[in-house]
Write a protein that holds these residues in place. Structure first.
Motif, PDB file in Angstrom:
ATOM      1  N   MET A 152       0.838  -1.173   0.000  1.00 35.06           N
ATOM      2  CA  MET A 152       0.000   0.000   0.000  1.00 35.06           C
ATOM      3  C   MET A 152       0.887   1.242   0.000  1.00 35.06           C
ATOM      4  O   MET A 152       1.946   1.261   0.612  1.00 35.06           O
ATOM      5  N   THR A 153       0.439   2.261  -0.678  1.00 39.75           N
ATOM      6  CA  THR A 153       1.152   3.532  -0.674  1.00 39.75           C
ATOM      7  C   THR A 153       0.435   4.511   0.241  1.00 39.75           C
ATOM      8  O   THR A 153      -0.777   4.691   0.147  1.00 39.75           O
ATOM      9  N   VAL A 154       1.202   5.115   1.119  1.00 37.67           N
ATOM     10  CA  VAL A 154       0.688   6.133   2.034  1.00 37.67           C
ATOM     11  C   VAL A 154       1.387   7.443   1.693  1.00 37.67           C
ATOM     12  O   VAL A 154       2.611   7.468   1.502  1.00 37.67           O
ATOM     13  N   ALA A 155       0.609   8.510   1.604  1.00 37.65           N
ATOM     14  CA  ALA A 155       1.171   9.837   1.355  1.00 37.65           C
ATOM     15  C   ALA A 155       0.969  10.688   2.596  1.00 37.65           C
ATOM     16  O   ALA A 155      -0.139  10.758   3.132  1.00 37.65           O
ATOM     17  N   LEU A 156       2.048  11.290   3.057  1.00 42.24           N
ATOM     18  CA  LEU A 156       1.979  12.234   4.167  1.00 42.24           C
ATOM     19  C   LEU A 156       2.109  13.633   3.596  1.00 42.24           C
ATOM     20  O   LEU A 156       3.035  13.919   2.833  1.00 42.24           O
ATOM     21  N   MET A 157       1.162  14.490   3.964  1.00 46.06           N
ATOM     22  CA  MET A 157       1.188  15.868   3.494  1.00 46.06           C
ATOM     23  C   MET A 157       1.438  16.786   4.678  1.00 46.06           C
ATOM     24  O   MET A 157       0.839  16.616   5.741  1.00 46.06           O
ATOM     25  N   TRP A 158       2.296  17.753   4.466  1.00 43.52           N
ATOM     26  CA  TRP A 158       2.680  18.737   5.484  1.00 43.52           C
ATOM     27  C   TRP A 158       2.528  20.088   4.832  1.00 43.52           C
ATOM     28  O   TRP A 158       3.114  20.340   3.773  1.00 43.52           O
ATOM     29  N   GLU A 159       1.730  20.985   5.425  1.00 41.79           N
ATOM     30  CA  GLU A 159       1.495  22.298   4.828  1.00 41.79           C
ATOM     31  C   GLU A 159       1.605  23.365   5.898  1.00 41.79           C
ATOM     32  O   GLU A 159       1.094  23.200   7.002  1.00 41.79           O
ATOM     33  N   ALA A 160       2.308  24.446   5.563  1.00 40.02           N
ATOM     34  CA  ALA A 160       2.468  25.554   6.497  1.00 40.02           C
ATOM     35  C   ALA A 160       2.384  26.869   5.732  1.00 40.02           C
ATOM     36  O   ALA A 160       2.674  26.921   4.531  1.00 40.02           O
ATOM     37  N   ARG A 161       1.993  27.912   6.440  1.00 37.55           N
ATOM     38  CA  ARG A 161       1.936  29.252   5.851  1.00 37.55           C
ATOM     39  C   ARG A 161       2.990  30.104   6.533  1.00 37.55           C
ATOM     40  O   ARG A 161       3.005  30.244   7.755  1.00 37.55           O
ATOM     41  N   ALA A 162       3.854  30.661   5.716  1.00 37.40           N
ATOM     42  CA  ALA A 162       4.956  31.474   6.229  1.00 37.40           C
ATOM     43  C   ALA A 162       4.472  32.849   6.664  1.00 37.40           C
ATOM     44  O   ALA A 162       3.452  33.352   6.188  1.00 37.40           O
ATOM     45  N   THR A 163       5.215  33.437   7.569  1.00 39.34           N
ATOM     46  CA  THR A 163       4.957  34.833   7.888  1.00 39.34           C
ATOM     47  C   THR A 163       5.263  35.643   6.635  1.00 39.34           C
ATOM     48  O   THR A 163       6.022  35.214   5.759  1.00 39.34           O
ATOM     49  N   GLU A 164       4.667  36.807   6.548  1.00 38.67           N
ATOM     50  CA  GLU A 164       4.757  37.608   5.326  1.00 38.67           C
ATOM     51  C   GLU A 164       6.205  37.813   4.883  1.00 38.67           C
ATOM     52  O   GLU A 164       7.061  38.206   5.677  1.00 38.67           O
ATOM     53  N   GLY A 165       6.459  37.482   3.627  1.00 37.71           N
ATOM     54  CA  GLY A 165       7.781  37.651   3.032  1.00 37.71           C
ATOM     55  C   GLY A 165       8.758  36.518   3.327  1.00 37.71           C
ATOM     56  O   GLY A 165       9.885  36.560   2.867  1.00 37.71           O
ATOM     57  N   ASN A 166       8.335  35.510   4.091  1.00 32.70           N
ATOM     58  CA  ASN A 166       9.239  34.419   4.440  1.00 32.70           C
ATOM     59  C   ASN A 166       8.948  33.112   3.709  1.00 32.70           C
ATOM     60  O   ASN A 166       9.397  32.048   4.135  1.00 32.70           O
ATOM     61  N   GLY A 167       8.222  33.184   2.607  1.00 38.01           N
ATOM     62  CA  GLY A 167       7.906  31.977   1.851  1.00 38.01           C
ATOM     63  C   GLY A 167       9.146  31.236   1.374  1.00 38.01           C
ATOM     64  O   GLY A 167       9.239  30.016   1.501  1.00 38.01           O
ATOM     65  N   ASP A 168      10.119  31.966   0.843  1.00 35.54           N
ATOM     66  CA  ASP A 168      11.351  31.316   0.368  1.00 35.54           C
ATOM     67  C   ASP A 168      12.118  30.689   1.524  1.00 35.54           C
ATOM     68  O   ASP A 168      12.652  29.586   1.400  1.00 35.54           O
ATOM     69  N   ALA A 169      12.182  31.373   2.646  1.00 36.50           N
ATOM     70  CA  ALA A 169      12.898  30.841   3.809  1.00 36.50           C
ATOM     71  C   ALA A 169      12.214  29.588   4.344  1.00 36.50           C
ATOM     72  O   ALA A 169      12.881  28.610   4.700  1.00 36.50           O
ATOM     73  N   LEU A 170      10.883  29.598   4.378  1.00 38.14           N
ATOM     74  CA  LEU A 170      10.161  28.414   4.854  1.00 38.14           C
ATOM     75  C   LEU A 170      10.362  27.243   3.896  1.00 38.14           C
ATOM     76  O   LEU A 170      10.596  26.114   4.332  1.00 38.14           O
ATOM     77  N   LEU A 171      10.289  27.498   2.599  1.00 40.54           N
ATOM     78  CA  LEU A 171      10.504  26.439   1.618  1.00 40.54           C
ATOM     79  C   LEU A 171      11.912  25.857   1.752  1.00 40.54           C
ATOM     80  O   LEU A 171      12.091  24.637   1.773  1.00 40.54           O
ATOM     81  N   THR A 172      12.905  26.706   1.870  1.00 47.57           N
ATOM     82  CA  THR A 172      14.286  26.245   2.041  1.00 47.57           C
ATOM     83  C   THR A 172      14.417  25.417   3.313  1.00 47.57           C
ATOM     84  O   THR A 172      15.040  24.347   3.314  1.00 47.57           O
ATOM     85  N   TRP A 173      13.828  25.888   4.398  1.00 47.54           N
ATOM     86  CA  TRP A 173      13.887  25.153   5.668  1.00 47.54           C
ATOM     87  C   TRP A 173      13.240  23.772   5.515  1.00 47.54           C
ATOM     88  O   TRP A 173      13.823  22.765   5.897  1.00 47.54           O
TER      89      TRP A 173
END
Length: 82
Positions: A1-22
């Motif tokens: 069986m295949t299981v997919a784990l999804m993790w989603e977060a919203r960065a503070t304003e202007g920190n989208g690139d930093a959150l993605l890199t992290w």
């Protein structure tokens, strides 16, 4: 069986690139079959990992990011292949 784990977060304003890199740099205790990273408007970051495991298996998940990078704790979902 295949299981997919999804993790989603919203960065503070202007920190989208930093959150993605992290999030992309976070190691897991085991190697998933597949791991993909996504971004969306409002500095949202989504990481999906795929595992060959039973639905209720104890699988490694991404940790919560540093509080200064996010507006709220990450959301986490688990899905099985249909």
């Amino acid at each position: 069986m295949t299981v997919a784990l999804m993790w989603e977060a919203r960065a503070t304003e202007g920190n989208g690139d930093a959150l993605l890199t992290w999030a992309k740099s976070q190691p897991l205790d085991a190697e998933p079959e597949r791991r993909e990273s996504f971004r969306a408007p409002q500095d949202r970051v989504l990481i999906i990992t795929w595992w060959n495991a039973p639905y209720d298996a104890d699988l490694p998940e991404l940790p919560s990011p540093p509080a200064d990078l996010v507006t709220r704790p990450p959301h986490r979902w688990r899905f099985e292949s249909a």
